[in-house]
Design an enzyme around this catalytic site. Structure first.
Site, PDB file in Angstrom:
ATOM      1  CG  ASP A   7      -2.072   1.284   1.314  1.00 52.29           C
ATOM      2  OD1 ASP A   7      -2.745   1.181   0.304  1.00 52.29           O
ATOM      3  OD2 ASP A   7      -1.836   2.063   2.316  1.00 52.29           O
ATOM      4  CD  GLU A   9      -1.669   6.168   3.022  1.00 55.34           C
ATOM      5  OE1 GLU A   9      -2.243   7.210   2.709  1.00 55.34           O
ATOM      6  OE2 GLU A   9      -2.057   5.140   3.644  1.00 55.34           O
ATOM      7  CD  GLU A  52      -7.288  19.804   0.528  1.00 54.03           C
ATOM      8  OE1 GLU A  52      -7.769  20.788   0.352  1.00 54.03           O
ATOM      9  OE2 GLU A  52      -5.995  19.496   0.456  1.00 54.03           O
ATOM     10  CG  HIS A  57      -1.287  10.403   4.668  1.00 56.29           C
ATOM     11  ND1 HIS A  57      -0.500  11.434   5.219  1.00 56.29           N
ATOM     12  CD2 HIS A  57      -1.304  10.624   3.210  1.00 56.29           C
ATOM     13  CE1 HIS A  57      -0.281  12.391   4.105  1.00 56.29           C
ATOM     14  NE2 HIS A  57      -0.435  11.845   3.116  1.00 56.29           N
ATOM     15  CG  HIS A 150      -6.063   5.952   4.963  1.00 55.03           C
ATOM     16  ND1 HIS A 150      -6.257   5.493   3.704  1.00 55.03           N
ATOM     17  CD2 HIS A 150      -7.340   6.049   5.591  1.00 55.03           C
ATOM     18  CE1 HIS A 150      -7.400   5.441   3.314  1.00 55.03           C
ATOM     19  NE2 HIS A 150      -8.296   6.035   4.761  1.00 55.03           N
ATOM     20  CG  ASP A 155      -4.311   1.223   5.308  1.00 55.62           C
ATOM     21  OD1 ASP A 155      -4.573   0.976   6.499  1.00 55.62           O
ATOM     22  OD2 ASP A 155      -4.440   2.181   4.540  1.00 55.62           O
TER      23      ASP A 155
END
Length: 236
Positions: A7, A9, A52, A57, A150, A155
């Site tokens: 995963d 970010e 945002e 995260h 997150h 994740d």
């Protein structure tokens, strides 16, 4: 079979639009069991962090300021990935950022032939349902209580459990009729460790009836009145 669940970010939604990768987490599976080997890294994106994205995260510019550049860790990452199939949720997104960063530092991009998308798998298996990672964890009873925000490694660990469920559940590891070894694992995403357990192979036992058993059976059958297996049989 070795597979990697991963995963990412990022600072936003578009690598082509100037967003950058800031975190990657990878979890190694062998025969659908977590081995305990992971790769995790934060990266300095050399740009600002939109509010945002930070709200998703929690990674701020200040936190990432002293982290290495992607190019500084790329060889370690590629050594971990090798040529293994790569599993991600909404994999096109993660692959687009990974390949953008690889290309930017002069490394070959990862072929989409290696991509396994759990979002597409979930849509096929559960049409009309919610397919977010949270929703799939709820569906399969996977504990996500520690997921406040997150995080790439967390994740990936949750997704590894979801992937196992999407591909048949834990029973896929039974390997019925195969080798003399079984793979087992400790419970929990962070502590799973693959262990080979030797299975003792014993010779087949004889199951033929003894003379005494055959005699007793014949005597018993002779006492039966109008047995079902003789109905419709015409005496010769």
């Amino acid at each position: 079979m070795r597979e990697i669940v991963f995963d990412t970010e990022t600072t936003g939604l578009s690598a082509q639009g100037g967003d950058r990768l800031v975190e990657i987490g990878c979890v190694e599976l062998f025969n659908r069991v977590e081995t305990g080997r992971v790769f995790h890294a934060y990266f300095n994106p050399e740009r600002s962090m939109p509010s945002e994205a930070q709200a998703v995260h929690g990674l701020s510019e200040a936190f990432l300021a002293d982290k290495p550049l992607f190019a500084d860790k790329v060889e370690d990452l590629l050594d971990f990935l090798e040529d293994t199939p790569l599993i991600a949720h909404n994999a096109q997104f993660d692959f687009s950022f990974l390949n953008f960063e690889l290309k930017a530092c002069g490394r070959p991009i990862v072929s989409l032939d290696r991509m396994i998308d759990t979002l597409a798998m979930a849509r096929t298996r559960h049409p009309g349902a919610k397919h977010t990672l949270d929703a799939l964890c709820n569906r399969y009873g996977i504990d996500r209580s520690h997921r406040v925000m997150h995080g790439a490694l967390l994740d990936a660990q949750l997704l590894a459990q979801v992937y196992v469920e999407l591909t048949g559940g834990r029973q896929i590891g039974l390997m019925l009729g195969a080798p003399e070894t079984l793979v087992t694992a400790a419970a929990g995403p962070a502590s799973a460790v693959a262990t080979l357990v030797e299975r003792v192979v014993r010779p087949a036992r004889a199951h033929a009836a003894s003379e005494e058993e055959l005699t007793r059976h014949a005597e018993f059958v002779a006492k039966l009145t109008d047995p079902l297996w003789l109905k419709g049989v015409v005496a010769g």
